[in-house]
Design an enzyme around this catalytic site. Sequence first.
Site, PDB file in Angstrom:
ATOM      1  CB  VAL A 278      61.427  51.854  24.756  1.00 27.88           C
ATOM      2  CG1 VAL A 278      60.444  52.719  24.697  1.00 27.88           C
ATOM      3  CG2 VAL A 278      62.551  52.024  24.250  1.00 27.88           C
ATOM      4  CB  ALA A 279      57.324  48.400  26.575  1.00 27.27           C
ATOM      5  CB  ILE A 281      62.290  52.302  30.892  1.00 22.76           C
ATOM      6  CG1 ILE A 281      63.490  51.376  30.818  1.00 22.76           C
ATOM      7  CG2 ILE A 281      62.730  53.591  31.364  1.00 22.76           C
ATOM      8  CD1 ILE A 281      64.640  51.875  30.176  1.00 22.76           C
ATOM      9  CD  GLU A 283      59.517  55.255  28.582  1.00 19.89           C
ATOM     10  OE1 GLU A 283      58.428  55.278  29.113  1.00 19.89           O
ATOM     11  OE2 GLU A 283      59.908  54.234  27.758  1.00 19.89           O
ATOM     12  CG  ASP A 325      68.702  76.469  69.399  1.00 17.18           C
ATOM     13  OD1 ASP A 325      69.208  76.017  70.500  1.00 17.18           O
ATOM     14  OD2 ASP A 325      69.446  77.707  69.040  1.00 17.18           O
ATOM     15  CG  ASP A 667      70.792  79.945  65.894  1.00 13.76           C
ATOM     16  OD1 ASP A 667      71.686  79.175  66.556  1.00 13.76           O
ATOM     17  OD2 ASP A 667      70.038  80.804  66.535  1.00 13.76           O
ATOM     18  CG  ASP A 671      73.509  74.838  65.915  1.00 12.64           C
ATOM     19  OD1 ASP A 671      73.565  74.304  66.873  1.00 12.64           O
ATOM     20  OD2 ASP A 671      72.930  75.998  65.940  1.00 12.64           O
ATOM     21  CG  ASN A 761      55.399  53.598  28.034  1.00 12.32           C
ATOM     22  OD1 ASN A 761      54.426  53.055  27.984  1.00 12.32           O
ATOM     23  ND2 ASN A 761      56.660  53.012  27.788  1.00 12.32           N
ATOM     24  CG  ASP A 765      54.103  57.278  32.010  1.00 15.01           C
ATOM     25  OD1 ASP A 765      53.291  56.505  32.262  1.00 15.01           O
ATOM     26  OD2 ASP A 765      55.439  56.711  31.397  1.00 15.01           O
TER      27      ASP A 765
END
Length: 777
Positions: A278-279, A281, A283, A325, A667, A671, A761, A765
């Site tokens: 957990v630490a 990753i 999150e 184009d 268009d 294409d 976290n 984060d």
Amino acid sequence: MKDWYQCTGEEVLSRLETARRGLTEAQAQERKKQYGPNALKEAGTKPAWKVFLEQFKDLLVMILIGAALISMATDNMESTVVIFAVITLNAVLGTVQHEKARKSLESLKSLSAPWAVVMRGGEKISIPSAEVVPGDILYLESGDLAVADGRILESVSLQVNESSLTGESDSVSKQGRELMREVSLADRSNMVYSGSLVTAGRGVVAVTGTGMDTEIGRIASMMSGTEEKKTPLQVSLDQFGSRLAAAIMVICLVVFALSMYRGMAMLDSLMFAVALAVAAIPEALGSIVTIVQAMGTQKMAREQAIIKDLKAVESLGCVSVICTDKTGTLTQNRMTVEQVEMDGKLMRPEELNPGKEGHRLFLEICALANDGWIPEGGGPSRRRSGPYGEGGTPLPEGRSMAGRRLEPYEKTGAGWSENGGPGQRQKTRQGQQEVGDATELALLHLVHQSGMSPEGLRQQFPRGREIPFDSTRKIMSVVCRLPQGPALLVKGAMDVLLERSTHIHHQGDIRSITLADKRNLSRLGDNCSRKGLRVLALAYRPLKGDFSAISDSSLERELVFLGFAAMMDPPRPEARAAVMDARRAGIRPVMITGDHRVTAMSIARQIGILREGEKAVTGDQIDAMDSRELEEKIQDISVYARVSPEHKLRIVKAWQARGRITAMTGDGVNDAPALKQADIGVAMGQTGTEVSKDAASMILADDNFATIIKAVSNGRNVYRNIRNAIEFLLSGNMAGIFCVLYTTLKSLPLPFAPVHLLFINLLTDSLPAWNTRRGNC
């Protein structure tokens, strides 16, 4: 069995088991059951629940889910609830943004032909285009979009723009005669194809193919063979996630083994390893990536760029080549007269003076030998005349509901009528939409800008006879009664009119045309052509006595040459600045068009795409190169002219083979394969076909090249913010990792519970994520 274009009209009707009176309603319903509705098969839209579940495919998310399950098994419900809450929030954000993008795309589905006029049981009715079936007798006129493939039975000056299929911006003339030999699609002059726009004239068509059995359907099915590419960010995050997950698993196993070795209980050792996972990753990475992409998408939408796929936002930031184009994207998709030749010299259009006899006659021919229409004075309607083709009645101004009979218009009778020629009928078209071929509309604008009314001239000098344009003669002629008497008014190709002219109108006098005159006119015309201008010459012939018995071929002789108009589709005013911005940002702009090489080079030079030392090649030259040779030479080529769909696909692949992230704009239906192959396909929202929009990752609501450059700038900001976020999250999470590793190696007590690390976290984060959301993308 012969192809449809090689059959006579009667053979076509026989094979289709239909007649000119059309199918009966019972036959139509039976064929609809057999062939299905007249619509392309769309890729199934993912339901919201499936989009939501796909958010959990990420490897790091799966590790978090594993940690939550372990916490649940050990009765740590706080950790379980918080972990599931975070990953669920990320999934909801991704799903909501996906649905917003889908709804924005659906709002752009404006290029369609919802109604079609067909003959059913001897009556003309208006029906939804999805109800059209093979064997229907379809009626087309200027401004209509063909809703199915069909063989032309009757044609009156019918011209069709097939650029969505062939890439050729010029309208092509159509006729009803069978062709005796095999020809390519672009040369099938007696066929119309679904998605093509009728720019002039009228026609009666026997429907030969609907839905996926049309040419559009065939190209749409080609796209299933092109695989969907991952964006650069997806590739980077996949690699990053895999490496990070592998490192986390190794460290967790080491910590678990050391804890067990030192006599810690298995459950405690397992929770310690979970805490470390957990630490380690990040999150909030999913939240930050989603938020940054969502904010970038919303900002681009405000700037006319609709993102279909959220992950495509950052792809724009990595683009190093834009294959674009020409028509409508770099240019205004509107022909304008740039120069006029009168009395042996070139002049600006504004120098035309209706007070001078020759100038006034020039403008009259522009208006009268013309099937186009432009709104004048903001009026809501216009008058239009002309035979419809078959003996049936023309359409009324309003489309009826399906199955309701259309009321006929009153005939004016034979001979010269007040508003039209013999047997002509009148109708009114509502709205302010311009109708007609681009070159004819340019001439009408020239007349209007000179202070004269094209529609007023048509009412004052009605058309009494018409010799439609065809690709063999390369001219169009009409007979009108001018103040000085009836005259044949002609417009067409310069070389053809010079060959048929015996006199020249010069400074108010008419004299015999000399070889020197023809050489001078040819020189002036060639100079205009080298500048990328399209030259259209004008001439006339005074008529005397009974000319009604004179054949068309004999009538278009002994002409008096008057002058010519040189016109072009001018670049968008902002295109050059956008190209310069792209080059300064390290992006290589490349033009790919179906137009002629000279025209393409002229436009490319004006806007800065074609520079000294760079080359322009044609589709034939591409055919002469194998894939390896094209990859070697592609760096020096900036303009591709007269290309086919296969060429566009090869060009995109060649750039990708050199390691360049490539964007492709388009268009047309033709294409679509290249749009899907490109790292990011960009479709046109206004003129784009549904097939091109479905294949693209981004849609331009304003069809403007400058919008692509703005979107690229936004994409680079998105990519930069995501990269900075990853660096920040990794550096912040390292503290937690070192803390857990240190306590493990020193045999100290567990410093954190998984839920504690998760809250820490989230706090570190979420603040940068919120800052990103407040406008740093």
